[in-house]
Write a protein that holds these residues in place. Structure first.
Motif, PDB file in Angstrom:
ATOM      1  N   CYS A 225      -6.942  -1.848   0.739  1.00  0.00           N
ATOM      2  CA  CYS A 225      -5.997  -2.057   1.835  1.00  0.00           C
ATOM      3  C   CYS A 225      -6.774  -2.425   3.105  1.00  0.00           C
ATOM      4  O   CYS A 225      -7.813  -1.845   3.390  1.00  0.00           O
ATOM      5  CB  CYS A 225      -5.184  -0.774   2.067  1.00  0.00           C
ATOM      6  SG  CYS A 225      -4.091  -0.883   3.477  1.00  0.00           S
TER       7      CYS A 225
ATOM      8  N   GLN B 142      -5.828  -1.850   6.058  1.00  0.00           N
ATOM      9  CA  GLN B 142      -5.656  -0.807   7.075  1.00  0.00           C
ATOM     10  C   GLN B 142      -6.302   0.520   6.681  1.00  0.00           C
ATOM     11  O   GLN B 142      -6.947   1.170   7.487  1.00  0.00           O
ATOM     12  CB  GLN B 142      -4.168  -0.578   7.360  1.00  0.00           C
ATOM     13  CG  GLN B 142      -3.512  -1.805   7.954  1.00  0.00           C
ATOM     14  CD  GLN B 142      -2.135  -1.517   8.501  1.00  0.00           C
ATOM     15  OE1 GLN B 142      -1.840  -0.403   8.890  1.00  0.00           O
ATOM     16  NE2 GLN B 142      -1.298  -2.532   8.535  1.00  0.00           N
ATOM     17  N   CYS B 143      -6.100   0.925   5.418  1.00  0.00           N
ATOM     18  CA  CYS B 143      -6.600   2.237   4.979  1.00  0.00           C
ATOM     19  C   CYS B 143      -8.014   2.149   4.423  1.00  0.00           C
ATOM     20  O   CYS B 143      -8.635   3.190   4.177  1.00  0.00           O
ATOM     21  CB  CYS B 143      -5.699   2.826   3.902  1.00  0.00           C
ATOM     22  SG  CYS B 143      -3.964   2.849   4.330  1.00  0.00           S
TER      23      CYS B 143
ATOM     24  N   CYS C 160       0.364   3.011   3.734  1.00  0.00           N
ATOM     25  CA  CYS C 160       0.727   2.399   5.011  1.00  0.00           C
ATOM     26  C   CYS C 160       1.710   1.248   4.861  1.00  0.00           C
ATOM     27  O   CYS C 160       2.142   0.677   5.857  1.00  0.00           O
ATOM     28  CB  CYS C 160      -0.525   1.940   5.745  1.00  0.00           C
ATOM     29  SG  CYS C 160      -1.263   0.485   5.003  1.00  0.00           S
TER      30      CYS C 160
ATOM     31  N   CYS D 102       0.864  -1.184   0.000  1.00  0.00           N
ATOM     32  CA  CYS D 102       0.000   0.000   0.000  1.00  0.00           C
ATOM     33  C   CYS D 102       0.904   1.239   0.000  1.00  0.00           C
ATOM     34  O   CYS D 102       1.803   1.359   0.826  1.00  0.00           O
ATOM     35  CB  CYS D 102      -0.898  -0.001   1.234  1.00  0.00           C
ATOM     36  SG  CYS D 102      -1.780   1.547   1.460  1.00  0.00           S
TER      37      CYS D 102
HETATM   38 ZN   LIG Z   1      -2.846   1.142   3.497  1.00  0.00          ZN
END
Ligand SMILES: [Zn+2]
Length: 368
Positions: free
Chosen positions: A26, A28-29, A7, A4
């Protein structure tokens, strides 16, 4: 697998398709679309750790995840505006409320356990650091608002106390937002009269966390009370100017509601049972508690609003919001409608103040 660009987590393959950028999924994002120019900027700005690992842009990642949580697939074109819109939790109660909101959104019926891992999910509350997220989740467990599925399984659901707290949080958050907006409005008014705007002077005058002031400014912008010029990656705007509407609101805040029409501030209304008699009694020298049945209670609100609000269209908006609140049947809708009521009544919060405890009580009740 690829990395990504924000991140550095592993993400499925993606490709740039000119001029539409690349769609990146992603964990996380969240899912977002990255245009070519900001991708290039992110590449140029990339920082590496001592062992050549990419240092993630946690703040941008948290900002993107926060938007994804609101159901938005962000198109990353202008990085500055994404940083500016970023809304980190200012304190533990806010962070706690957001954790509960997230779980409630993922499992609206309340039975399912929602997996939550700080390292991956800190952004759901807008935190760019998993330490804060883990701490918040720990507090939520300690307070009995969430239960964990098993010691070795990081999945959570709300308890009855958690649902109750969430409803109160939604209402309080809105009320707090309006209070802070009033403080920021009068501080801006004051600054414009004296030294002019500066971010530091505003923060000093309001005396609150910058993130909270920034949130109030975004709200004021939506209300058309203020125009704002932002700077890249800074929480506070470079310039904030009250509009004509904003000046009028500031004067209302500073002068309070028209003195002659204002209801006595030392009255607290209480709604008890469908057939309760009206009972006006004094608990001590300063506070009168009025017990009303719900019909009389709502009639009383409309009466006070009719007296205190000279502007006809505002008055009609408020009365409509009161009736919509009354018509809501489930606690979630009621909490939402109360938020909407407080919003249309933003200029007359002192008028509604005596009714608020009873309104909050009604949010939690089964039926009106
Ligand atoms: Zn990310």
């Amino acid at each position: 697998m690829k990395e990504c660009p924000v991140c550095a987590a592993d993400v499925p393959e993606y490709q740039f398709e000119h001029p539409n950028g690349a769609r990146i999924r992603c964990t996380q994002c969240g899912t977002f679309r990255l245009m070519e120019r900001p991708a290039q900027i992110l590449g140029e700005r990339r920082i590496y750790s001592a062992n050549y690992a990419i240092v993630p842009d946690k703040r941008l990642s948290a900002a993107l995840r926060q938007r994804a949580e609101r159901g938005e697939e962000t198109i990353v074109d202008d990085l500055a505006s994404i940083y500016a819109d970023y809304d980190p939790p200012g304190d533990l109660p806010t962070a706690l409320g957001r954790v509960l909101q997230h779980i409630a959104r993922k499992a609206p019926t309340g039975h399912r356990f929602v997996p939550l891992i700080g390292r991956r999910d800190a952004g759901v509350i807008g935190a760019d650091d998993h330490g804060m997220f883990d701490h918040t989740l720990g507090e939520a467990t300690k307070l009995g608002f969430v239960e964990r599925k098993a010691l070795d399984e990081a999945a959570y659901r709300l308890t009855m106390a958690g649902w109750q707290h969430l409803r109160e949080f939604d209402v309080m958050e809105r009320k707090r937002l309006l209070e802070v907006a009033d403080r920021v409005t009068s501080a801006l008014y004051d600054l414009e009269l004296r030294d002019g705007y500066s971010a530091t002077a505003l923060a000093d005058a309001v005396g609150l966390d910058e993130s909270e002031i920034a949130r109030a400014l975004r709200y004021m912008e939506k209300q058309g009370w203020v125009t704002v010029e932002r700077v890249f990656a800074s929480t506070m705007p470079a310039l904030a100017t009250l509009t004509k509407e904003g000046l009028r609101h500031a004067e209302q805040v500073l002068n309070g509601p028209t003195a002659a029409n204002a209801p006595q501030p030392n009255v607290v209304y209480n709604v008890s049972g469908p057939n309760a008699r009206i009972n006006i009694g004094s608990h001590d020298a300063s506070v009168n508690v009025v017990d009303l049945d719900s019909n009389t209670f709502f009639a009383e609100i409309e009466r006070v609003v009719a007296e205190a609000v000279p502007d006809r269209s505002t008055r009609e908006d408020i009365v409509r919001a009161v009736r919509e609140f009354r018509g809501a049947t489930d606690p979630k809708t009621k909490a939402q409608r109360l938020g909407e009521l407080l919003e249309v009544a933003a200029n007359i919060t002192t008028v509604l103040q005596p009714f608020l405890p009873a309104l909050m009580q009604l949010v939690a009740q089964k039926q009106l």
